[in-house]
Design a protein around this motif. Structure first.
Motif, PDB file in Angstrom:
ATOM      1  N   THR A  67       0.818  -1.214   0.000  1.00  0.00           N
ATOM      2  CA  THR A  67       0.000   0.000   0.000  1.00  0.00           C
ATOM      3  C   THR A  67       0.849   1.260   0.000  1.00  0.00           C
ATOM      4  OG1 THR A  67      -0.139   0.095   2.405  1.00  0.00           O
ATOM      5  CG2 THR A  67      -1.882  -1.119   1.243  1.00  0.00           C
ATOM      6  N   ASN A  68       2.112   1.154   0.388  1.00  0.00           N
ATOM      7  CA  ASN A  68       3.044   2.282   0.473  1.00  0.00           C
ATOM      8  C   ASN A  68       2.594   3.367   1.445  1.00  0.00           C
ATOM      9  OD1 ASN A  68       5.027   1.235  -1.147  1.00  0.00           O
ATOM     10  ND2 ASN A  68       4.174   2.115  -3.015  1.00  0.00           N
ATOM     11  N   HIS A  69       1.769   3.019   2.431  1.00  0.00           N
ATOM     12  CA  HIS A  69       1.422   3.952   3.493  1.00  0.00           C
ATOM     13  C   HIS A  69       2.490   3.872   4.571  1.00  0.00           C
ATOM     14  CE1 HIS A  69      -2.431   5.002   1.852  1.00  0.00           C
ATOM     15  NE2 HIS A  69      -2.772   3.728   1.764  1.00  0.00           N
ATOM     16  N   LYS A  70       2.967   5.034   4.981  1.00  0.00           N
ATOM     17  CA  LYS A  70       4.001   5.075   6.004  1.00  0.00           C
ATOM     18  C   LYS A  70       3.430   4.621   7.338  1.00  0.00           C
ATOM     19  CE  LYS A  70       7.404   8.095   5.086  1.00  0.00           C
ATOM     20  NZ  LYS A  70       8.151   9.319   5.114  1.00  0.00           N
ATOM     21  N   VAL A  71       4.135   3.698   8.001  1.00  0.00           N
ATOM     22  CA  VAL A  71       3.674   3.149   9.269  1.00  0.00           C
ATOM     23  C   VAL A  71       4.220   3.952  10.433  1.00  0.00           C
ATOM     24  CG1 VAL A  71       3.689   1.089  10.718  1.00  0.00           C
ATOM     25  CG2 VAL A  71       3.515   0.854   8.261  1.00  0.00           C
ATOM     26  N   LYS A  72       5.491   4.326  10.354  1.00  0.00           N
ATOM     27  CA  LYS A  72       6.147   5.063  11.437  1.00  0.00           C
ATOM     28  C   LYS A  72       6.742   6.341  10.852  1.00  0.00           C
ATOM     29  CE  LYS A  72       7.690   0.799  13.637  1.00  0.00           C
ATOM     30  NZ  LYS A  72       8.844  -0.003  13.984  1.00  0.00           N
ATOM     31  N   PRO A  73       6.914   7.361  11.661  1.00  0.00           N
ATOM     32  CA  PRO A  73       7.617   8.554  11.164  1.00  0.00           C
ATOM     33  C   PRO A  73       9.080   8.212  10.884  1.00  0.00           C
ATOM     34  CG  PRO A  73       7.116   8.768  13.497  1.00  0.00           C
ATOM     35  CD  PRO A  73       6.463   7.506  13.029  1.00  0.00           C
ATOM     36  N   ASN A  74       9.690   8.985  10.013  1.00  0.00           N
ATOM     37  CA  ASN A  74      11.093   8.749   9.675  1.00  0.00           C
ATOM     38  C   ASN A  74      11.980   8.855  10.911  1.00  0.00           C
ATOM     39  OD1 ASN A  74      10.223   8.585   7.072  1.00  0.00           O
ATOM     40  ND2 ASN A  74      11.198  10.461   6.386  1.00  0.00           N
TER      41      ASN A  74
END
Length: 135
Positions: A67-74
């Motif tokens: 899905t390419n949704h970010k799970v955690k902040p960088n």
């Protein structure tokens, strides 16, 4: 006179120890080796982890697979906190300065392509590893 000579001898021994002993804090830090630089990824069952290694910066990103949704902040490690040291046999330790949050990475060829081999053989991991592929 004897006390004075012992004091001088003790100061020389301590001074020699401080000069010769390896110090992590004074190691050449803040710059990553060119062999490790680039954008790398590896997949788990649920996530895709991306590691971007630049000359003075490391960025970790985690995405939900497919899905390419970010799970955690960088997560960033900048020059002021970056630790980098060659430890032998092709391995480099890079990570957070003055902590045990470092990774042992080695550039190798796998099926004819350059990958990063991350050794996880510490703290109960056994002989596990991660292969980071070019992004």
């Amino acid at each position: 006179m004897r006390k004075f000579s012992r004091l001088i001898l003790m100061m020389l021994v301590i001074g020699g120890f401080l000069v010769v002993s390896p110090q992590i804090a004074n190691a050449k830090n803040g710059t990553t080796p060119t062999a490790l630089r680039g954008s790398w990824y590896h997949n788990t069952k649920v996530h895709r982890e991306v590691m971007i290694i630049k000359p003075h910066l490391i960025v970790y990103e985690t995405y939900k697979k497919h899905t390419n949704h970010k799970v955690k902040p960088n997560t960033y490690i900048g020059r002021a906190h970056l630790y980098s040291k060659y430890v032998g046999k092709g391995y480099w330790q890079i990570g957070l300065k003055e902590s045990d949050a470092v990774s042992s990475l080695k550039p190798i060829k796998y099926h004819g392509k350059k990958v990063l081999y991350q050794h996880l053989g510490y703290f109960g991991y056994g002989h596990q590893h991660i292969l980071w592929h070019r992004y």
